[in-house]
Design an enzyme around this catalytic site. Structure first.
Site, mmCIF file in Angstrom:
data_model
loop_
_atom_site.group_PDB
_atom_site.id
_atom_site.type_symbol
_atom_site.label_atom_id
_atom_site.label_comp_id
_atom_site.label_asym_id
_atom_site.label_seq_id
_atom_site.Cartn_x
_atom_site.Cartn_y
_atom_site.Cartn_z
ATOM 1 N N HIS A 53 33.569 40.263 41.602
ATOM 2 C CA HIS A 53 34.699 39.365 41.804
ATOM 3 C C HIS A 53 35.640 39.355 40.597
ATOM 4 C CE1 HIS A 53 36.507 35.977 43.953
ATOM 5 N NE2 HIS A 53 36.740 35.465 42.767
ATOM 6 N N HIS A 99 38.335 33.282 50.236
ATOM 7 C CA HIS A 99 37.298 32.284 49.981
ATOM 8 C C HIS A 99 36.304 32.351 51.125
ATOM 9 C CE1 HIS A 99 36.676 28.461 47.411
ATOM 10 N NE2 HIS A 99 36.468 29.554 46.709
ATOM 11 N N ASP A 121 46.822 29.615 40.969
ATOM 12 C CA ASP A 121 47.239 30.945 40.510
ATOM 13 C C ASP A 121 48.753 31.066 40.456
ATOM 14 O OD1 ASP A 121 45.015 32.470 39.866
ATOM 15 O OD2 ASP A 121 44.532 32.864 41.972
#
Ligand SMILES: Nc1ncnc2c1ncn2[C@@H]1O[C@H](COP(=O)(O)OP(=O)(O)O)[C@@H](O)[C@H]1O
Ligand SMILES: [Mg+2]
Lengths: 743, 80, 234, 80
Positions: A53, A99, A121
């Site tokens: 990730h 997600h 973000d």
């Protein structure tokens, strides 16, 4: 894994190493880089920073293939989000993120925190979030868990997005059994910033204080990043305490406080605490600046008692940001955050020595060279191999398909099917008006928002047909980019740039890696041909359950620019007597179609091929025609083929019953292929007869085939002698399709 | 039989609602308030004769629907 | 016309209201920060939509205790015009400035869609430029917008003409299908007995420009402006 | 002192959530379920020494904030 929470003194055994998702080889590399054995806290830090990730270790090599440059690109991949120039001194900032696993475990909170994460973000770069999209993939609609997951995910996206006051203006939803045990929840946000006031995540300037702002830290999601990098198994549901809970109200305050602070000169660098929390934000900020960071954990605001350094460093509690500020600005930072009732605490400082040094009440608990966590993270060139069964999947014996008795019945069946029915049940749960910019709400080919203070508009869409990608990942990747651009062109917008979320199976499998590299190659070709750079993105691997992968799903979210926001087209027919025109060619491609799946229960064949030259011409033709005000409507042909596209032109108006049409198409091949084949590069437009010549001129110039196929007329849809149905009936079937299943 | 079900967030799970109520109570002058947790309270009538039967059904209802085991705990009381 | 727009932590539509008043209507607008007292120096006050304090207990329950609210209550007591939109309506009900309460939508889901509203009374500062029976289009977007009042209160509302707007269909009827949230008697907006405080669930500020889909919301704001002009002129 | 507060909808006020829970329970096979009502349950710690004091404060908190008298009833329990 329980001993992972005990003090740093606990021994690092091979079992502990494996429990952290690190291979023997990776662990040996850690020993080499450190020149000593890491303690448990350090091992935890390595494990998250080296997780798939955070490190992109399996994908980095391939991602380099994607074109990332263009005249409007201000910041490409590598920052928290991509940034593009839209003129008038303004920039758009956007990104998409997955997600998936958290949303399967707890759909409401998983989806909600996905929205929260992507918002951070975007505003971390100095942009005010003004629009969100979401891309959802659920299992078969009749799977017993599906309604629960759909309700939870849609509720969570709305619950969070509505409360922070950012409109959700579009998205997509598909159902397929390949997602039965691994749903996809991808969230996109776009923000607007001043071109010259973009903030980046760099920890510059030794001695500058590092400030923690936002919510307190709890044990939420300790190890979320490694979870996102592991395959799922039945016991995943036992990872319960790690579920993160979102607090959109705090996020809203955080947005306002950060944007207020960004109007001052206090900030040196800023980054949200996303996956791997405090650790990744501090390390990444130091990495980008070539500096180091020293943290004192005793200063970190905690929500729970007795948290260990390990837990504090790896917590994924939501609604937190890390700032590096000028020393003289600390008081100002505090004052602004206090005004918004938020914590702002100095938790460390920037240091020259490029190390990540963590203290707990003065006692060192971790000391790692920053480069060991970033640049030295493993990068793999994993083996990729086309699986032998691919040929078999692509085989389709169309002649063996039984001929449906009634094409009208088939059309009705398709319009009432889960993947083609109206998405209104979903987007009605999202506020798509807040912030007062929404020109075209969900329900059209792309959403359109205006840019206040200018004559411009932005168009947004998200697309990916994973079935095409499964049958042929190269063609599928290409199609995702082409379709997104086509959807923008249908409203009249010129594609500006895209962000992608590459959802795939286990990269340690050769066939998955093959799918991955093929999809990227296809995307790359389409990006180059259509001149759309990739400015940000996200990779989500390990979307498999008990060894079965999802279909490769490289989701593409694309942003387009309209110079004049009053010049747009919508999909629905406007007036009787308008001519209906098809731009593009019917090629009788049945492979991978919704028709094959819904009516014949087959997922087979070669997906429709994209001719990039034609695609480009079609899109330009449509854009020019919209710009010149020639069109009454425009709608692309996608899933369900021409018949479904024509039906949508009749029924898609948000409030009105709609108009019918009489269509006569010359055709010699199979009727079902004409009606329901999904050939690309086709757009259905309607227009006044007097505009036809002008449209023909553009089409000729762009080398685009164009045919008048009928007229807007009456209250029924008729196609050759094949289909005949009242519009009202089609609309009823279509508009209630989803809620029949998920309510 | 009357069944009362109490659903609360598991310990350690963030409770934004509780936090907000706590802050409001403080600003209303209730300074002595600590740790507010907000949960759900359900009352349902069960058309069964035996308390034991009611208990069993309540247990299963909580497991299957009324509480979300990922983040919530539950407790119930059965009365005549 | 000088407007004050209250800003609570969690207000979302404050910018939209300010934009409509300032840039579409060209009026004077200032924002009223929730922590500051309000001096009453305005011609009209708007409580905007959003999720004040997260709406975590009940929508609007906490905002009514904000310092700015005392000034707004005093302002209303002297006859000042107060408009509550969505969350603002919820706050006004919680504060007791308007009768009734707003409860969870009958569908249990958030609802975002355009609705048609029938003007019930034009004799109010909020609808004076309309005529009874006029239809206004604007969006709703809320999870807790089901208006509730007990039978006695409903009688009073009717007797005093306090229901200013109802959810309606395209021809002015009020069937269930036109009701987005299950509100009793399709009630979309009510005013107080004195007719200077008005709350509604739909969002007039999101319907003030043709570009964004229509101007049904202008009626509310221009009625208030006309009322202020009348008062000042008198 | 631990204070437990129960907030329920007044009789006569429509409870769509209760209705939805009831329907779901029926479709899960709990046919004996009748009349489900869904309310709120709050737990709060009060940093006071006397139960009487706690009771008084709880009462005022309910009146002022925790329940809306137009639609809700409340009840609370104070324990050591
Ligand atoms: N999850 C979602 N959230 C918001 N809007 C959605 C969602 N899914 C679909 N929509 C909207 O519904 C409409 C139809 O979607 P879709 O069929 O995917 O469009 P297309 O085939 O043109 O890409 C679009 O306007 C889209 O934005
Ligand atoms: Mg489309």
């Amino acid at each position: 894994m329980s001993d992972a929470t005990s003090p740093a003194a606990a021994p690092v055994t091979p079992e502990v190493v494996h429990a952290h998702g690190l291979t023997d080889h990776e662990y040996a590399e850690i020993l080499r880089l450190l020149g000593r054995t890491p303690n448990l806290t350090e091992l935890g830090v390595f494990s998250v920073m080296w997780s798939e990730h955070c490190s992109y270790k399996s994908s980095r090599k391939h991602l380099k293939q994607l074109p990332t440059e263009g005249p409007r690109v201000l910041h490409g991949p590598g920052e928290n989000a991509g940034v593009m120039d839209i003129g008038d001194g303004l920039a758009v900032v956007f990104k998409i993120e997955s997600h998936n696993h958290p949303s399967f475990i707890e759909p409401y909170q998983g989806a909600a925190t996905g929205v929260g994460g992507i918002l951070r973000d975007v505003f971390t770069m100095g942009a005010r979030p003004i629009a969100s999209l979401n891309s959802l993939r659920f299992g078969a609609i009749l799977h017993p868990k599906t309604p629960y997951l759909v309700n939870g995910v849609v509720g969570g996206i709305g619950g969070y997005g509505n409360c922070v006051g950012v409109p959700t203006v579009g998205g997509d939803v598909y159902f397929d059994e390949c997602y039965d045990a691994n749903i996809l929840v991808n969230a996109f946000t776009l923000g607007l910033a001043e071109r010259d006031r973009i903030f980046t995540g760099k920890a510059r300037g030794a001695g500058n204080p590092v400030v923690y702002v936002g919510s307190k830290t709890g044990r939420d999601g300790v190890h979320g990043a490694t979870m996102a990098s592991e395959s799922f198994s039945e016991d995943a549901e036992q990872r319960r305490p790690t579920v993160q809970v979102g607090d959109p109200f705090t996020e809203k305050l955080l947005i306002e406080a950060c944007l207020e602070l960004m109007r001052t000169d206090a900030i040196v660098g800023i980054q949200d605490m996303g996956a791997a929390g405090l650790t990744s934000s501090a390390v990444e900020m130091a990495g980008r600046a070539g500096s180091g960071v020293e943290l004192e954990l005793a200063q970190v605001p905690l929500r729970e008692r007795g948290m260990t350094p390990y837990e504090i460093l790896l917590s994924e509690s939501q609604e937190r940001m890390l700032l590096v500020v000028h020393p003289e600005s600390v008081a100002e930072v505090r004052a602004i955050f206090e005004r918004w009732d938020l914590d702002a605490v100095v938790v460390g400082r920037v240091i020259d020595e490029p190390v990540f040094r963590v203290l707990s009440e003065g006692r060192p608990v971790a000391d790692i060279p920053v480069a060991a966590l970033t640049d030295a993270a493993p990068a793999y060139d994993r083996p990729a191999q086309r699986p032998p069964r691919q040929d078999e999947i692509q085989r389709l014996d169309a002649d063996a398909l039984p001929r449906p008795e009634s094409m009208t019945r088939v059309l009705e069946q398709l319009l009432g099917s889960p993947n083609l029915g109206s998405r209104e049940w979903v987007y009605r749960q999202y506020d798509h008006y807040v912030r007062g910019n929404t020109v075209l709400a969900p329900g059209a080919d792309a959403a359109v928002i205006r840019v206040k203070g200018t004559s411009r508009g932005l168009a947004l869409t998200v697309d990916c047909n994973a079935r095409y990608c499964y049958l042929d990942p190269h063609a599928g990747g290409m199609a995702a980019v082409a379709e997104a651009a086509r959807n923008l062109s249908c409203v009249g917008a010129t594609p500006l740039g895209l962000t992608d979320c590459l959802n795939f199976g286990n990269p340690e499998r050769e066939d998955v890696m093959w799918q991955f590299s093929q999809a990227i190659e296809g995307m790359r070709e389409a990006c180059l041909a259509l001149e759309v750079p990739v400015v940000s993105g996200n990779v989500s691997f390990y979307n498999e359950t008990d060894g079965v992968s999802i279909h490769p799903t490289p989701t593409v979210a694309m942003v387009g620019l309209l110079e004049d926001v009053t010049r747009i087209a919508t999909p629905w027919f406007k007036e009787e007597g308008d001519l209906v025109v098809l731009l593009g060619l019917n090629r009788d491609e049945l492979g991978g179609s919704e028709y094959l799946k819904v009516v014949h229960g087959q997922v087979a064949g070669k997906p429709p091929a994209v001719d990039l030259v034609l695609e480009r011409g079609i899109q330009r033709t449509c854009r020019l025609a919209v710009e010149q005000g020639l069109l009454s409507s425009a709608h692309d042909v996608s899933e369900g083929g021409l018949a479904v596209a024509l039906a949508e032109c009749c029924i898609a108006h948000p409030d009105r019953a709609g108009f019918g049409a009489v269509i006569e198409i010359e055709h010699r091949g199979r009727a079902d292929a004409l009606l329901f084949g999904e050939s690309h590069s086709r757009i259905v437009v309607s227009l006044k007869e007097r505009h036809c010549g002008l449209l023909q001129d553009i089409a000729t110039q762009e080398n685009v085939p164009m045919a008048v196929i009928g007229e807007v007329d009456g209250d029924r849809l008729a196609i050759n002698d094949l289909v005949r149905a009242p519009v009202q009936r089609l609309r009823n079937i279509w508009s209630t399709a989803l809620e029949r299943y998920v309510k | 039989m009357l069944v009362k079900v109490f659903v609360t967030l598991k310990e350690g799970v963030l409770d934004p609602q509780g936090k907000a109520v706590e802050n409001s109570l403080h600003s209303l002058g209730f300074g002595a308030v600590r740790e507010v947790r907000v949960g759900k309270y359900l009352e349902l009538n069960l058309d069964v004769a035996e308390a034991g039967d009611a208990e069993q059904q309540a247990q299963r209802m909580c497991e299957k629907l009324l509480a979300n085991p990922v983040i919530e705990d539950y407790r119930f009381e059965v009365s005549g | 016309m000088r407007w004050g727009v209250a800003v609570f932590p969690g207000s979302c539509d404050d910018d939209d209201v300010v934009h409509s008043l300032r840039h579409v209507l060209g009026h004077d607008v200032r924002t009223l920060w929730h922590k500051d007292p309000f001096d009453g120096r305005c011609d009209g006050v708007v409580l905007p939509g959003g999720f004040s304090y997260g709406d975590y207990l009940r929508a609007g329950a906490m905002a009514r205790f904000a310092p700015v609210m005392q000034g707004i209550v005093d302002f209303a007591a002297t006859g000042g015009l107060v408009l509550g939109i969505c969350n603002g309506f919820q706050i006004l009900c919680e504060a007791g400035l308007l009768p009734g309460a707003l409860t969870r939508n009958e569908s249990l889901r958030f609802v975002c869609r355009r609705v048609t509203l029938r003007v019930e009374h034009a004799r109010s500062p909020f609808t004076r430029t309309a005529r009874p029976g006029d239809l206004l289009e604007m969006p709703v977007k809320h999870g807790e917008g089901r208006y509730y009042a007990d039978a006695l209160t409903l009688d009073e509302l009717r007797d005093h003409g306090q229901v200013l707007l109802r959810y309606a269909d395209a021809v002015g009827g009020t069937p269930d299908a036109a009701n987005p949230n299950g509100s009793v008697e399709n009630i979309a907006g009510v005013c107080n007995r004195r007719r200077n405080v008005f709350g509604l669930m739909p969002h007039p500020e999101d319907a003030t420009e043709e570009l964004l889909g229509g101007v049904g919301g202008l009626t509310i704001f221009s009625s208030m402006a006309a009322e202020v002009e009348r008062r000042n002129g008198a």
